[in-house]
Design a protein around this motif. Structure first.
Motif, short mmCIF file in Angstrom:
data_model
loop_
_atom_site.label_atom_id
_atom_site.label_comp_id
_atom_site.label_asym_id
_atom_site.label_seq_id
_atom_site.Cartn_x
_atom_site.Cartn_y
_atom_site.Cartn_z
N SER B 40 53.83 39.54 38.16
CA SER B 40 53.16 40.55 37.33
C SER B 40 51.82 40.00 36.90
O SER B 40 51.55 38.81 37.07
CB SER B 40 53.99 40.90 36.09
OG SER B 40 53.95 39.83 35.15
N HIS B 41 50.98 40.86 36.38
CA HIS B 41 49.70 40.43 35.82
C HIS B 41 48.79 39.75 36.85
O HIS B 41 48.06 38.82 36.52
CB HIS B 41 49.91 39.50 34.62
CG HIS B 41 50.58 40.20 33.46
ND1 HIS B 41 51.93 40.34 33.39
CD2 HIS B 41 50.09 40.79 32.34
CE1 HIS B 41 52.26 40.97 32.28
NE2 HIS B 41 51.16 41.27 31.63
N THR B 42 48.87 40.18 38.12
CA THR B 42 47.94 39.72 39.13
C THR B 42 47.34 40.95 39.81
O THR B 42 47.83 42.06 39.63
CB THR B 42 48.62 38.86 40.22
OG1 THR B 42 49.42 39.70 41.04
CG2 THR B 42 49.47 37.77 39.60
N VAL B 43 46.30 40.74 40.60
CA VAL B 43 45.65 41.86 41.26
C VAL B 43 46.61 42.58 42.19
O VAL B 43 46.64 43.80 42.26
CB VAL B 43 44.41 41.38 42.05
CG1 VAL B 43 43.78 42.52 42.82
CG2 VAL B 43 43.40 40.75 41.10
N ARG B 44 47.39 41.80 42.91
CA ARG B 44 48.31 42.40 43.87
C ARG B 44 49.59 42.87 43.21
O ARG B 44 50.30 43.72 43.74
CB ARG B 44 48.70 41.35 44.91
CG ARG B 44 48.13 41.63 46.25
CD ARG B 44 48.71 40.64 47.24
NE ARG B 44 49.36 41.34 48.31
CZ ARG B 44 50.48 40.97 48.88
NH1 ARG B 44 51.12 39.90 48.47
NH2 ARG B 44 50.99 41.68 49.85
N ASN B 45 49.94 42.29 42.10
CA ASN B 45 51.19 42.60 41.42
C ASN B 45 50.94 42.82 39.93
O ASN B 45 51.39 42.03 39.10
CB ASN B 45 52.20 41.45 41.62
CG ASN B 45 52.68 41.34 43.05
OD1 ASN B 45 53.35 42.24 43.55
ND2 ASN B 45 52.33 40.25 43.71
N PRO B 46 50.24 43.90 39.60
CA PRO B 46 49.88 44.06 38.18
C PRO B 46 51.06 44.37 37.26
O PRO B 46 51.03 43.99 36.09
CB PRO B 46 48.88 45.23 38.20
CG PRO B 46 49.07 45.92 39.50
CD PRO B 46 49.57 44.89 40.47
N PHE B 47 52.11 45.03 37.75
CA PHE B 47 53.15 45.55 36.85
C PHE B 47 54.41 44.69 36.87
O PHE B 47 54.78 44.14 37.90
CB PHE B 47 53.47 46.99 37.23
CG PHE B 47 52.26 47.87 37.17
CD1 PHE B 47 51.70 48.23 35.95
CD2 PHE B 47 51.61 48.31 38.33
CE1 PHE B 47 50.54 49.00 35.88
CE2 PHE B 47 50.46 49.08 38.28
CZ PHE B 47 49.92 49.43 37.05
N THR B 48 55.07 44.60 35.72
CA THR B 48 56.32 43.84 35.65
C THR B 48 57.43 44.59 36.37
O THR B 48 57.33 45.79 36.65
CB THR B 48 56.77 43.62 34.19
OG1 THR B 48 57.18 44.88 33.65
CG2 THR B 48 55.66 43.03 33.34
N ALA B 49 58.52 43.89 36.63
CA ALA B 49 59.67 44.52 37.25
C ALA B 49 60.20 45.66 36.38
O ALA B 49 60.54 46.73 36.88
CB ALA B 49 60.77 43.48 37.49
N GLY B 50 60.25 45.43 35.09
CA GLY B 50 60.78 46.44 34.18
C GLY B 50 59.93 47.71 34.21
O GLY B 50 60.46 48.83 34.17
N GLU B 51 58.63 47.53 34.27
CA GLU B 51 57.74 48.69 34.35
C GLU B 51 57.96 49.45 35.65
O GLU B 51 57.96 50.68 35.69
CB GLU B 51 56.28 48.22 34.23
CG GLU B 51 55.92 47.72 32.83
CD GLU B 51 54.69 46.83 32.76
OE1 GLU B 51 54.36 46.34 31.66
OE2 GLU B 51 54.07 46.59 33.82
N ARG B 52 58.19 48.69 36.72
CA ARG B 52 58.43 49.33 38.02
C ARG B 52 59.82 49.98 38.09
O ARG B 52 59.98 51.03 38.70
CB ARG B 52 58.23 48.31 39.14
CG ARG B 52 56.77 47.88 39.27
CD ARG B 52 56.59 46.80 40.33
NE ARG B 52 56.79 45.45 39.81
CZ ARG B 52 57.09 44.39 40.54
NH1 ARG B 52 57.24 44.52 41.85
NH2 ARG B 52 57.24 43.19 39.99
N VAL B 53 60.81 49.38 37.43
CA VAL B 53 62.13 50.03 37.33
C VAL B 53 61.96 51.42 36.72
O VAL B 53 62.55 52.40 37.19
CB VAL B 53 63.09 49.19 36.46
CG1 VAL B 53 64.32 50.01 36.05
CG2 VAL B 53 63.52 47.92 37.19
#
Lengths: 189, 189, 189, 189, 189, 189
Positions: B40-53
């Motif tokens: 999370s919190h990167t350009v390629r992976n901005p969102f946390t798992a929980g946010e994506r759930v």
């Protein structure tokens, strides 16, 4: 009031020292967090955590301030990085950083962050310093004296040149950029 | 019959939704695996798992299908990745993926894999979406409504911009390419 | 309002189901966190995360409630455990737990925690259930029907007996106590 | 006297074999360490440790020498890498390597290291070999016969092509360079 | 046909050697997997993987059989352990083990497993051997000659006594039982 | 001359302070390594590394000695533990420890170790201290004043009682013994 200032300090240089001198106007005690403590022997991270503990401790000793110098290993997970830092450091009231990711993570966790206007200047100075060490330019005037001693005591220049060879085909800036991008998964300030 | 569809879903977008709508023609139940759950919190992976759930669950709720939304942390070892996925997911009969590495790993493990003809289109759409978010172009029409809500609720646009600053000197495509290459050691779909 | 209820659910049983039925009086949505998601094939943790996702999802489906069932891998570091949970789960307003360590960690992080008066009863019921499975006593009436189906579908009884043999010399209670003590370094609820 | 020779052996090729033939002039026993043993199914590391154990063991069997073929997983921390290697290998008197980082780490640990004059030639030959496999050029004459057998037995060519697709947009040299840079944190020889 | 026999071999003893002598009636080649390769300097695991590679290789050398001796690090996750083993070992057709957990994991993965009637005898003999070493009883006649040499060369007896002191207050059987229970999370055969 | 003294310091007590007072007769500078830095919120390890950094730094401040207080995370692998310690600490000439495993590991690595005649007395005092905190006996006179302040500031007594409840059924000595046995895989001094 206690402040927290994190950097990779590869090596600790005059830019860091000036930042500390500014911070001590605002706090009574300062924790200096040594980021990416588990990294060493690479172009971007030539020195071990222990070597950096030495550089920082000796450099801030003359300042009139209670300091704690704490290695912080990477935890490779941005979402828990602030908790990790807090578990390794004496409690602090304000964090100091110019790294946008570090700022973002602290703010999401409700920690006050202060920075200086110069974006990423610490980082740029570190890169240039390591490049000077590698190619044989003067670098000693850019760091506090104790840092010169530590670098020489551990054979730091030869180490840096050798590991730079590993990354091989030349262009150090490109190598550093790729390495920095590869660092994803945890701030290393 | 139960299917398994894995993606990083950074964020979940209309391309993913269309793929799910096609898959439900073939299965009774569907597991949606959220890859690189620890990032999370990167350009390629901005969102946390929980946010994506949240994004995925709300987006597939209107569909007539029993679904399971399961975060899958990276395990950094291609040779055990399929076993890892299987341990985290309800048992499935067929996997859906367009990622060649994912296809290869499932096939070597004897799992049936189905894909769509468009190579890596999910991935390209994700990259473009994040770029639109970063520079301030319209992106809301490219994702299901619940995704818009989640992104705004977590301050996702500001977060993305801040972490993109960390990777600094500009060219996001270059940063993403370097990050993708650096991902080696585990599929993140 | 969204609640968060964590357990190892080895297996999910009527005690858990009753707790959920109480919780839904207080919340609109509920996240069920499956703790120690990476553990399986041991006396204390016989079932995989995927098998437990199935048990829980099927058991709470009849309830009138929006639910999220999320595996949570152990992170082996109490000080970052709450951040880890939060990154894997949709945002929640209140946590439910009877585990004193979990309660302590959430409270130190400023999260509201609610419990039930029965100390650790979930845990005791889980231990007894597994003992019944192992020695061949009736256990099916102590769990929701979908759990019976999952246990049988995966050959759970034989698996449990086999792994109990590994721990060998008999006394399961002693083995469980030693295993529980050995779990130090992260709550597994 | 016992020597230690480490490489990634992706795959083991004639260059490695020649190096071994030179080394056996100097030692009675030889440990062949298979670096990055945990990596597989990538462009730079297509083969598993087990596949490489097979390649190496069969290739050195005809030589008149007692050999040990030992997979060495990456430990992602340069400062402990030498201790890690020593714990996995029978005790050795001299290490053989052309990798500057490996040389530096062994020397800092007080281990004698010998190399050959050709800088990084092993590495370059490995990259070319994998490129030949990928594009369909002849490669069989560049490796010992047992390596050809192993590559075919495991479907290595198809695997390599598939994972190269994952890294997508073409230029394999660029991908390998980025991957190599991303490897920081441990020598993979 | 190739077989796979895994043990911790702490140390390799006559019971293991007899098992190997039986196995070679059934296979052409044999992989000896050294479990818990990352463990050393404890009461249950006094010897490093490298020391055990030496013990095993020298002990099986006189047998008429092609052998591979492969250290297998613990992966702390039962559900991926079989994949991990397969990635580290040359491909095998049948596994040999008396450990019920190992048997269960291989069977769930569809691997044929053969055992001997004596339940866990290897393990019991290992415990007794280490106890003899610790208290000063004769143990040399219970292991192949090369094992005696390795144990003496590395100062194994003194090491074992020293680490046994760490676990302190006496009763080694209790310490071993607690350690064994604490091992949960991965078979160490 | 620089010395290295490692302990878990859970909490730092008068026994540790006396040891430091003896050591400073022999060295000019002293590194105090805080072992098991990643552990906290357990019966054996109630305090975080940061809290212990505070306890130790404040307690040794009045002594006439240059000190470095360095958290050392567990690395779970005895064979690399000394290298790990060395990478985190300024270089030292002699190590101080009464822990037999620590002594053994340093000696195998060629580091001079000095101890005091009282075997494991530090450890026993720590256990008794935590037991006093838990049951409500006086403990404040057994630690330096700054430790009392830290314990109270972080709510340490309540935390310890809560986590002791988790380990449940009473007998703390038994819990500690099981936890200590479970610690295998790295010295925590």
């Amino acid at each position: 009031m206690r402040g927290f200032y994190i950097g990779r300090f590869q090596p600790y240089h005059n830019g860091h020292q000036h930042m500390v001198e500014e911070i001590i106007e605002e706090v009574d005690e300062l924790v200096l967090g040594i980021g990416s403590a588990d990294a060493s022997h690479t172009v971007r991270n030539p020195f071990t955590a222990g070597e950096r503990v030495m550089m920082v401790t000796k450099s801030v000793a003359p300042l009139d301030l209670t300091t704690y110098v704490v290695p912080i290993e990477d935890i490779d997970r941005n979402s828990v990085w602030v908790s990790h830092v807090r578990s390794m450091s004496p409690a602090f009231d304000v964090a100091y950083s110019n790294n946008p990711l570090v700022v973002q993570l602290f703010r999401e966790a409700g920690v006050e962050v202060r920075g200086s206007p110069m974006y990423n200047r610490d980082e740029l100075e570190g890169t240039e310093l390591r490049e000077r060490m590698r190619v044989g330019d003067r670098w000693e005037h850019l760091v506090p004296d104790p840092v010169v001693e530590v670098v020489h005591a551990v054979g730091g220049i030869e180490r840096l040149r050798r590991v730079a060879d590993t990354d091989a085909n030349g262009d150090e800036a490109a190598v550093e950029a790729a390495e920095a991008a590869a660092d994803e998964g945890g701030p290393d300030a």
